[in-house]
Design an enzyme around this catalytic site. Structure first.
Site, short mmCIF file in Angstrom:
data_model
loop_
_atom_site.label_atom_id
_atom_site.label_comp_id
_atom_site.label_asym_id
_atom_site.label_seq_id
_atom_site.Cartn_x
_atom_site.Cartn_y
_atom_site.Cartn_z
N ASP A 180 42.52 22.94 78.32
CA ASP A 180 42.93 22.48 79.65
C ASP A 180 42.54 23.44 80.77
O ASP A 180 42.68 23.11 81.95
CB ASP A 180 44.46 22.31 79.69
CG ASP A 180 44.91 21.15 78.82
OD1 ASP A 180 44.11 20.20 78.67
OD2 ASP A 180 46.03 21.22 78.29
N ALA A 239 35.78 35.54 78.59
CA ALA A 239 34.32 35.42 78.48
C ALA A 239 33.96 34.97 77.07
O ALA A 239 34.71 35.21 76.11
CB ALA A 239 33.66 36.78 78.75
N TYR A 269 23.85 34.90 76.58
CA TYR A 269 25.05 35.58 77.07
C TYR A 269 24.79 36.19 78.45
O TYR A 269 25.54 35.95 79.40
CB TYR A 269 25.48 36.65 76.06
CG TYR A 269 26.55 37.60 76.56
CD1 TYR A 269 27.86 37.17 76.75
CD2 TYR A 269 26.25 38.93 76.85
CE1 TYR A 269 28.85 38.03 77.21
CE2 TYR A 269 27.23 39.80 77.31
CZ TYR A 269 28.52 39.35 77.50
OH TYR A 269 29.49 40.21 77.96
N1 NAP Z 1 32.65 43.89 74.84
C1 NAP Z 1 31.65 44.47 75.48
O1 NAP Z 1 30.95 45.34 74.93
C2 NAP Z 1 31.35 44.10 76.91
C3 NAP Z 1 30.25 44.70 77.52
C4 NAP Z 1 29.96 44.38 78.85
C5 NAP Z 1 30.76 43.49 79.54
N2 NAP Z 1 31.81 42.91 78.93
C6 NAP Z 1 32.60 41.95 79.71
O2 NAP Z 1 33.92 42.47 79.82
C7 NAP Z 1 34.86 41.39 79.82
C8 NAP Z 1 35.88 41.62 78.71
O3 NAP Z 1 35.19 41.71 77.47
P1 NAP Z 1 35.99 41.93 76.11
O4 NAP Z 1 35.12 42.67 75.19
O5 NAP Z 1 37.36 42.40 76.40
O6 NAP Z 1 36.04 40.43 75.59
P2 NAP Z 1 36.77 39.77 74.36
O7 NAP Z 1 37.91 40.61 73.88
O8 NAP Z 1 35.77 39.37 73.34
O9 NAP Z 1 37.30 38.42 75.03
C9 NAP Z 1 37.96 38.41 76.27
C10 NAP Z 1 38.77 37.12 76.38
O10 NAP Z 1 37.91 36.00 76.25
C11 NAP Z 1 38.31 35.23 75.09
N3 NAP Z 1 37.14 34.74 74.37
C12 NAP Z 1 36.26 35.45 73.62
N4 NAP Z 1 35.33 34.65 73.09
C13 NAP Z 1 35.64 33.39 73.52
C14 NAP Z 1 35.06 32.12 73.30
N5 NAP Z 1 33.98 31.97 72.55
N6 NAP Z 1 35.63 31.06 73.89
C15 NAP Z 1 36.74 31.19 74.66
N7 NAP Z 1 37.32 32.37 74.89
C16 NAP Z 1 36.79 33.46 74.33
C17 NAP Z 1 39.10 36.18 74.22
O11 NAP Z 1 39.95 35.48 73.36
P3 NAP Z 1 40.26 36.05 71.89
O12 NAP Z 1 40.94 37.39 72.10
O13 NAP Z 1 41.10 35.01 71.30
O14 NAP Z 1 38.93 36.22 71.21
C18 NAP Z 1 39.82 36.98 75.28
O15 NAP Z 1 40.90 36.25 75.78
C19 NAP Z 1 34.03 40.12 79.68
O16 NAP Z 1 33.76 39.61 80.95
C20 NAP Z 1 32.74 40.60 79.04
O17 NAP Z 1 31.66 39.74 79.38
C21 NAP Z 1 32.13 43.19 77.63
#
Ligand code: NAP
Length: 289
Positions: free
Chosen positions: A40, A64, A129
């Site tokens: 939703d 994300a 991505y």
């Molecule tokens: N991780 C990195 O190395 C990295 C690097 C550069 C930028 N970023 C950016 O930083 C931000 C936070 O990243 P993060 O690593 O904290 O992300 P994450 O833990 O993988 O996910 C962040 C949120 O998005 C949800 N999510 C993940 N995959 C999804 C999917 N396929 N469909 C719907 N929801 C999904 C997660 O839910 P769940 O917890 O249930 O999975 C969580 O609520 C994002 O904008 C990302 O693009 C991350």
């Protein structure tokens, strides 16, 4: 800013979101965290209800689609989460009085470079991505919101959820030899530090795009080696080229982030990623992670 109300989209289970929730809570903020978006969330009426029921001062959007390789097979899904949803959120922000803090990625960059990437450098994403995250940035910028902050960050590791550093430690506890890519260079970033730096930017009333990461640069191989060294895990690390570790999504060869705009605005120089890895490994190995 004690008593400020934050809504963290993805704060319940997200890698960054959980650290943000902890840091803001410590700072005396009133924090509400959500899980991943449900079906939703793309309904503007439902999303508006979520926003209006909490009446936040600041919304942090960490939602994300972050499965970089899977995104190559599910581009529509990635686009819905990384581009469509931020735009819906942005439209709702336009007539509500909250600051919107949105996170983006070093993977918006591609091609060759030999100097850290600045905010104004031309993006050239090489994978789904990166392309969908860039679409999300552009959709938000096009709305000309009065109080939008986009934080591009990179190579996250931190407590509470699977991440590269934890994976390397786990692998080396099972095997005494691993091979890790050495020809991709980036900015490893510790989520509690990024959360603190995000708060510093909000306090400074920053707007527009900022690069935020720990200081220094590393290859995946250097990051793994430092983590294993910090943990005292005896494991041989072999440096290999990306060509020997095929992955579905193409990663940038060089996506080190220049964080000088962050320092100019906040007066803070991020600490080095080496220091941050040591803190994290200590935390993980003493079971506080
Ligand atoms: N991780 C990195 O190395 C990295 C690097 C550069 C930028 N970023 C950016 O930083 C931000 C936070 O990243 P993060 O690593 O904290 O992300 P994450 O833990 O993988 O996910 C962040 C949120 O998005 C949800 N999510 C993940 N995959 C999804 C999917 N396929 N469909 C719907 N929801 C999904 C997660 O839910 P769940 O917890 O249930 O999975 C969580 O609520 C994002 O904008 C990302 O693009 C991350």
């Amino acid at each position: 800013m004690s008593g400020t109300k934050a809504l963290i989209l993805g704060g319940e289970t997200g890698l960054l979101g959980m650290s943000l929730a902890a840091v803001l809570d410590d700072a005396g903020w009133e924090v509400t965290s959500t899980p991943r978006p449900d079906k939703d969330a793309w309904n503007p009426v439902v999303l508006a209800e979520l926003l209006d029921s909490h009446a936040p001062d600041v919304v942090f959007n960490t939602w994300a689609y972050t499965q970089v390789d899977l995104a190559e097979d599910e581009p529509d899904q990635a686009q819905r989460v990384n581009a469509v949803l931020p735009e819906i959120l942005g439209r709702l922000a336009a007539d509500r009085p909250f600051k919107l803090v949105h996170y983006s990625t070093d993977f918006v960059f591609g091609g060759k470079a030999d100097a850290p990437r600045k905010e104004e450098d031309t993006p050239a994403p090489e994978c789904v991505y990166g392309r969908t995250k860039l679409q999300g940035e552009r959709a938000l910028l096009a709305l000309n919101l009065p109080d939008l902050l986009i934080i591009r960050t990179a190579w996250l590791f931190g407590p509470g959820k699977k991440n590269f550093v934890r994976t390397m430690l786990d692998l080396c506890r099972k095997s005494n030899c691993i091979s890790v890519v050495h020809d991709q260079k980036g900015s490893p970033t510790y989520t509690p530090d990024l959360a603190e730096y995000s708060l510093n930017l909000v306090r400074a009333d920053a707007k527009g795009i900022y690069h935020v990461a720990n200081a220094g640069r590393a290859s995946w191989c250097e990051l793994a080696s430092e983590a294993l060294h910090s943990a005292g895990v005896p494991c041989e690390v072999t440096a290999i080229p990306s060509a020997d570790y095929p992955q579905k999504a193409k990663r940038p060869a060089y996506s080190v982030l220049d964080t000088s705009r962050f320092t100019e605005t906040t007066g803070i120089t991020p600490r080095s990623w080496v220091q941050a890895v040591r803190d994290y490994v200590y935390r993980e190995t003493t079971q506080q992670g």
